[in-house]
Design a protein around this motif. Sequence first.
Motif, PDB file in Angstrom:
ATOM      1  N   PRO A  11       0.829  -1.216   0.000  1.00 18.69           N
ATOM      2  CA  PRO A  11       0.000   0.000   0.000  1.00 18.69           C
ATOM      3  C   PRO A  11       0.860   1.261   0.000  1.00 18.69           C
ATOM      4  N   ALA A  12       0.382   2.299  -0.671  1.00 16.55           N
ATOM      5  CA  ALA A  12       1.021   3.607  -0.593  1.00 16.55           C
ATOM      6  C   ALA A  12       0.731   4.223   0.769  1.00 16.55           C
ATOM      7  N   ILE A  13       1.688   4.983   1.282  1.00 20.41           N
ATOM      8  CA  ILE A  13       1.504   5.608   2.590  1.00 20.41           C
ATOM      9  C   ILE A  13       0.549   6.801   2.514  1.00 20.41           C
ATOM     10  N   GLY A  14       0.575   7.536   1.384  1.00 20.75           N
ATOM     11  CA  GLY A  14      -0.126   8.808   1.339  1.00 20.75           C
ATOM     12  C   GLY A  14      -1.401   8.845   0.519  1.00 20.75           C
ATOM     13  N   CYS A  15      -1.849   7.707  -0.022  1.00 23.99           N
ATOM     14  CA  CYS A  15      -3.090   7.700  -0.801  1.00 23.99           C
ATOM     15  C   CYS A  15      -3.704   6.309  -0.756  1.00 23.99           C
ATOM     16  N   HIS A  16      -4.852   6.141  -1.401  1.00 22.10           N
ATOM     17  CA  HIS A  16      -5.596   4.891  -1.328  1.00 22.10           C
ATOM     18  C   HIS A  16      -5.280   3.956  -2.492  1.00 22.10           C
ATOM     19  N   LYS A  17      -4.023   3.885  -2.878  1.00 23.48           N
ATOM     20  CA  LYS A  17      -3.620   2.969  -3.938  1.00 23.48           C
ATOM     21  C   LYS A  17      -2.573   1.999  -3.413  1.00 23.48           C
ATOM     22  N   ALA A  18      -2.379   0.912  -4.143  1.00 23.49           N
ATOM     23  CA  ALA A  18      -1.426  -0.102  -3.722  1.00 23.49           C
ATOM     24  C   ALA A  18      -0.827  -0.786  -4.945  1.00 23.49           C
ATOM     25  N   LEU A  19       0.406  -1.226  -4.793  1.00 27.65           N
ATOM     26  CA  LEU A  19       1.082  -2.011  -5.820  1.00 27.65           C
ATOM     27  C   LEU A  19       0.830  -3.484  -5.542  1.00 27.65           C
ATOM     28  N   GLY A  29      16.479  -5.200   9.413  1.00 31.21           N
ATOM     29  CA  GLY A  29      15.114  -4.820   9.742  1.00 31.21           C
ATOM     30  C   GLY A  29      14.472  -3.830   8.790  1.00 31.21           C
ATOM     31  N   LEU A  30      14.873  -3.830   7.518  1.00 30.49           N
ATOM     32  CA  LEU A  30      14.293  -2.887   6.552  1.00 30.49           C
ATOM     33  C   LEU A  30      12.778  -3.043   6.456  1.00 30.49           C
ATOM     34  N   TYR A  31      12.296  -4.254   6.249  1.00 30.71           N
ATOM     35  CA  TYR A  31      10.857  -4.467   6.062  1.00 30.71           C
ATOM     36  C   TYR A  31      10.076  -4.062   7.301  1.00 30.71           C
ATOM     37  N   MET A  35       9.712  -0.345   7.208  1.00 31.65           N
ATOM     38  CA  MET A  35       8.750   0.058   6.190  1.00 31.65           C
ATOM     39  C   MET A  35       7.322  -0.171   6.683  1.00 31.65           C
ATOM     40  N   MET A  36       7.088  -1.283   7.373  1.00 31.94           N
ATOM     41  CA  MET A  36       5.754  -1.550   7.916  1.00 31.94           C
ATOM     42  C   MET A  36       5.415  -0.597   9.063  1.00 31.94           C
ATOM     43  N   GLY A  37       6.430  -0.210   9.832  1.00 33.18           N
ATOM     44  CA  GLY A  37       6.209   0.768  10.886  1.00 33.18           C
ATOM     45  C   GLY A  37       5.723   2.091  10.322  1.00 33.18           C
ATOM     46  N   ALA A  38       6.246   2.469   9.151  1.00 32.50           N
ATOM     47  CA  ALA A  38       5.797   3.704   8.496  1.00 32.50           C
ATOM     48  C   ALA A  38       4.345   3.590   8.044  1.00 32.50           C
ATOM     49  N   ARG A  39       3.822   2.381   7.964  1.00 30.70           N
ATOM     50  CA  ARG A  39       2.438   2.145   7.550  1.00 30.70           C
ATOM     51  C   ARG A  39       1.526   1.862   8.738  1.00 30.70           C
ATOM     52  N   GLY A  40       2.006   2.142   9.932  1.00 31.30           N
ATOM     53  CA  GLY A  40       1.148   2.045  11.099  1.00 31.30           C
ATOM     54  C   GLY A  40       1.164   0.729  11.839  1.00 31.30           C
ATOM     55  N   VAL A 100       1.670  -6.004  14.756  1.00 30.39           N
ATOM     56  CA  VAL A 100       0.229  -5.975  15.014  1.00 30.39           C
ATOM     57  C   VAL A 100      -0.347  -4.644  14.561  1.00 30.39           C
ATOM     58  N   LYS A 101      -1.644  -4.675  14.207  1.00 29.56           N
ATOM     59  CA  LYS A 101      -2.347  -3.458  13.810  1.00 29.56           C
ATOM     60  C   LYS A 101      -3.814  -3.607  14.194  1.00 29.56           C
ATOM     61  N   PRO A 102      -4.431  -2.575  14.790  1.00 34.15           N
ATOM     62  CA  PRO A 102      -5.840  -2.662  15.173  1.00 34.15           C
ATOM     63  C   PRO A 102      -6.755  -2.682  13.956  1.00 34.15           C
ATOM     64  N   VAL A 103      -7.850  -3.414  14.065  1.00 32.22           N
ATOM     65  CA  VAL A 103      -8.836  -3.489  12.985  1.00 32.22           C
ATOM     66  C   VAL A 103     -10.057  -2.663  13.381  1.00 32.22           C
ATOM     67  N   ALA A 104     -10.942  -3.219  14.174  1.00 33.53           N
ATOM     68  CA  ALA A 104     -12.146  -2.525  14.669  1.00 33.53           C
ATOM     69  C   ALA A 104     -12.719  -3.343  15.813  1.00 33.53           C
TER      70      ALA A 104
END
Length: 262
Positions: free
Chosen positions: A10-18, A142-144, A147-152, A166-170
């Motif tokens: 996923p892109a960090i700054g918009c709603h698109k993903a590779l 620990g590169l990956y 990178m995941m830390g930058a995505r929350g 880990v990441k919260p869902v709902a």
Amino acid sequence: MTAPRLHVIPAIGCHKALVLRRGPTDQVASLLWDRDSGAVTLGQWLHGRIHEYRSDLSPDARHMIVFAGTGARWWTAISRAPWLTALSVRMQGDAWHGGGAFTPEGRIWLNGAEPLSDPPDGLRAAKVDAYPHATDGIHMGGLYLAMMGARGWTHAKGDAYQAELVKPVADGWQVILRFEIGQKNRALISNRYALMRSDGVEMPQPDWEWAEPWGGGLQLARDGALWFAKPGKDGLEELAQIHDFKGLKFVARPAPYVGVNR
């Protein structure tokens, strides 16, 4: 027939993903996915391998960096997403280091290399220490994980392949990401996911290849397709398919711009 393997960035700054679609083993396609509308745009195919953990999509989804190779040669390419034709390329004789990432500000960072002196397309170089350098994205450096830390994602415990994110869902749910080596019908290193309820009960999801919280639920990849699901009391509810990638076949396609001959 074995379903293609999917890796989503996923892109960090918009709603698109590779989306990197691999299958058969020596063929990979790059695609750009609009996570809002569900639209998917095919870029190009490669006869070779892309190392997903050392590839990235820019925050605005305009550019991408991939570390790719054929076994005999390897290269780090910066291109316009979702195309694989390089605007800038660095060749190397092995798979040690290579690849890179974008900072949250959109600066380009190279793994195991000095910053670019002439980034293409108006891009700017990041400082050499913007991310930890790594041989494969997880094992050393620990590169990956960064990178995941930058995505929350939160790095809960462990290092290298034993790391847990880990990441919260709902509604108190969490999604857990771990890693596995040599899993059947997966890449050498692959993601392994689980859902955890608010009461701490964990529900393994062995067929998920990617998952991210989205819209009160989850977007996920499994069985060669993208899906949306919401967690309920006893597991997933309202599972709906977004896009199926199983029918794609290799077709040589030129990029809509002039690239670098390598």
